[in-house]
Every structure is written in C-alpha cells, then in structure tokens.
Design a protein around this motif. Structure first.
Motif, PDB file in Angstrom:
ATOM      1  N   PRO A  86       0.713  -1.135  -0.011  1.00 49.39           N
ATOM      2  CA  PRO A  86       0.068   0.004  -0.161  1.00 49.39           C
ATOM      3  C   PRO A  86       0.874   1.363   0.090  1.00 49.39           C
ATOM      4  O   PRO A  86       1.787   1.339   0.726  1.00 49.39           O
ATOM      5  CB  PRO A  86      -0.968   0.000   1.255  1.00 49.39           C
ATOM      6  N   GLU A  87       0.548   2.221  -0.874  1.00 52.46           N
ATOM      7  CA  GLU A  87       1.083   3.476  -0.839  1.00 52.46           C
ATOM      8  C   GLU A  87       0.099   4.646  -0.644  1.00 52.46           C
ATOM      9  O   GLU A  87      -0.551   4.760  -1.573  1.00 52.46           O
ATOM     10  CB  GLU A  87       1.873   3.670  -2.168  1.00 52.46           C
ATOM     11  N   PHE A 112      -2.199   0.782  -4.574  1.00 44.47           N
ATOM     12  CA  PHE A 112      -1.799  -0.369  -4.235  1.00 44.47           C
ATOM     13  C   PHE A 112      -0.860  -0.889  -5.308  1.00 44.47           C
ATOM     14  O   PHE A 112      -1.011  -0.873  -6.492  1.00 44.47           O
ATOM     15  CB  PHE A 112      -2.834  -1.635  -4.018  1.00 44.47           C
ATOM     16  N   VAL A 113       0.515  -1.375  -4.948  1.00 42.90           N
ATOM     17  CA  VAL A 113       1.399  -1.952  -6.023  1.00 42.90           C
ATOM     18  C   VAL A 113       1.319  -3.421  -5.660  1.00 42.90           C
ATOM     19  O   VAL A 113       1.606  -3.861  -4.943  1.00 42.90           O
ATOM     20  CB  VAL A 113       2.701  -1.429  -5.960  1.00 42.90           C
ATOM     21  N   ARG A 161       4.376  -5.799 -12.078  1.00 51.59           N
ATOM     22  CA  ARG A 161       3.764  -4.978 -11.040  1.00 51.59           C
ATOM     23  C   ARG A 161       2.468  -4.224 -11.779  1.00 51.59           C
ATOM     24  O   ARG A 161       2.666  -3.876 -12.990  1.00 51.59           O
ATOM     25  CB  ARG A 161       4.893  -3.726 -10.824  1.00 51.59           C
ATOM     26  N   ARG A 162       1.572  -4.100 -10.883  1.00 52.08           N
ATOM     27  CA  ARG A 162       0.334  -3.342 -11.269  1.00 52.08           C
ATOM     28  C   ARG A 162       0.051  -2.378 -10.483  1.00 52.08           C
ATOM     29  O   ARG A 162      -0.125  -2.861  -9.089  1.00 52.08           O
ATOM     30  CB  ARG A 162      -1.049  -4.397 -11.696  1.00 52.08           C
ATOM     31  N   TYR A 163      -0.190  -1.079 -10.885  1.00 53.28           N
ATOM     32  CA  TYR A 163      -0.616  -0.086  -9.855  1.00 53.28           C
ATOM     33  C   TYR A 163      -2.093   0.260  -9.869  1.00 53.28           C
ATOM     34  O   TYR A 163      -2.933   0.118 -11.076  1.00 53.28           O
ATOM     35  CB  TYR A 163      -0.191   1.299 -10.077  1.00 53.28           C
ATOM     36  N   LEU A 164      -2.699  -0.340  -8.697  1.00 50.92           N
ATOM     37  CA  LEU A 164      -4.123  -0.068  -8.491  1.00 50.92           C
ATOM     38  C   LEU A 164      -4.446   1.299  -7.733  1.00 50.92           C
ATOM     39  O   LEU A 164      -4.255   1.344  -6.609  1.00 50.92           O
ATOM     40  CB  LEU A 164      -4.542  -1.383  -7.929  1.00 50.92           C
ATOM     41  N   LEU A 165      -4.970   2.234  -8.554  1.00 54.81           N
ATOM     42  CA  LEU A 165      -5.008   3.620  -8.057  1.00 54.81           C
ATOM     43  C   LEU A 165      -6.361   3.525  -7.156  1.00 54.81           C
ATOM     44  O   LEU A 165      -7.634   2.788  -7.790  1.00 54.81           O
ATOM     45  CB  LEU A 165      -5.180   4.760  -9.169  1.00 54.81           C
ATOM     46  N   ARG A 182     -10.600   0.626   2.925  1.00 51.24           N
ATOM     47  CA  ARG A 182     -11.361  -0.732   2.730  1.00 51.24           C
ATOM     48  C   ARG A 182     -10.522  -1.635   1.943  1.00 51.24           C
ATOM     49  O   ARG A 182     -10.408  -2.680   2.106  1.00 51.24           O
ATOM     50  CB  ARG A 182     -12.422  -0.452   2.100  1.00 51.24           C
ATOM     51  N   GLY A 183      -9.918  -1.388   1.009  1.00 54.28           N
ATOM     52  CA  GLY A 183      -8.788  -2.204   0.079  1.00 54.28           C
ATOM     53  C   GLY A 183      -7.810  -2.710   1.046  1.00 54.28           C
ATOM     54  O   GLY A 183      -7.474  -3.877   0.851  1.00 54.28           O
TER      55      GLY A 183
END
Length: 172
Positions: free
Chosen positions: A110-111, A122-123, A134-138, A151-152
């Motif tokens: 988490p960032e 989330f990376v 790597r997938r960045y989930l904004l 929540r995530g």
C-alpha cells in the motif's frame, strides 16, 4: 464463498476467495463523479462538499472565460477538448477485466501517496509470463474516495496479501 470489493479510480476491485478481479469502469470521469455523489458509503456532508467544490469550479471557469483574453480562453478550451477526446479514446481502447489468482501474487504494497499530489494506490507484484510484473491499482481521489483505500487495505490484510515491513524497513 467470501467476496468483497472496493472502488478504484475508474472501476472496482473484487477480492474473491482465491483471486483478485480488477474491473474497469465504463463511465469515465463524469460517471466517477456521479458515483461519488450518489454512493451511500460516503456521508451526506462529504457528498455536499464534493457538490459545492464542483459548483465552485464551474463558477470559477465561467469567471475566467469572462475576464481572460479571448485567445487565452480559446487555448484553454482547446486543451480541455483535446484532453476529453484523449480520455475517450483511452477508455475505448482500454483493457478489460484483469484476473490475478492469489497463488500468483507475491505481495501487495500500500502507498498512501502525497496529499493533494498523488492518489493512494496499491502496488501488486505477481508472477506472470515467466517473470514478476507490477500493477498499480489507483484508488479514488481523496476528494471523493472516502474510505476506498482503507477498505482495500483491510481486505488485502484479511487475505494475507499485504507485504509485511521487514525489521530493516522499520529501522530506516
């Protein structure tokens, strides 16, 4: 079977029992804002704050058009239209749903991001095609994404997917 989800920048992330499904949104910028204004997870006072911010932005745009030189207003309008066209092309050509089995996930970091500059994200590091991707989930903006990041983070922690800080990281 336990299935939970949370909002992302432009869709939803579904955390199922054995896989992660990242579903893209199909409504674009205005659909995301509309969802932020109608989402029951967001307290009414905060939804009112988002609505007031949008009204203030619209009034500011009208005042800027009336007071700025015509050539400058035209340039801003042209850039805005080009940006909207670019977003429409991107959303049409975007990838569909992404499914990542938990067995392939090496860790999720988490960032929180920089306030007012970057979105919380989330990376996700996972094995694919013989390597680690790597997938960045904004997550949604802090303006209207109240609670989506937390929540995530809670969902990933429940499933044991979050990377745990090592003693070296805590000492730094």
């Amino acid at each position: 079977m336990s299935v939970d989800d949370f909002r992302t920048h432009d869709g939803r992330c579904v955390v199922a029992e054995d896989r992660l499904r990242i579903q893209p949104g199909r409504r674009g910028l205005f659909g995301t804002l509309q969802q932020a204004l109608t989402d029951d997870e967001i307290p009414p006072i905060r939804r009112a704050g988002v609505a007031l911010f949008l009204v203030a932005a619209a009034v500011g745009a009208v005042l800027a058009v009336r007071t700025l030189p015509v050539w400058f207003s035209g340039a801003i309008a042209g850039l805005l239209l080009a940006w909207l066209a670019w977003k429409a092309i991107q959303s049409r050509d975007g990838e569909g749903e992404v499914v990542i089995p938990f067995a392939d996930i090496e860790g999720i970091e988490p960032e929180y991001g920089l306030p007012l500059l970057t979105r919380p994200r989330f990376v996700i590091r996972y094995r694919s095609e013989g390597g680690v991707k790597r997938r960045y989930l904004l997550t949604p903006s802090r303006l209207y994404g109240f609670g989506a990041y937390e929540r995530g983070k809670d969902l990933f922690e429940e499933r044991g997917l979050l990377e745990q800080p090592t003693p070296d990281d805590e000492a730094a």
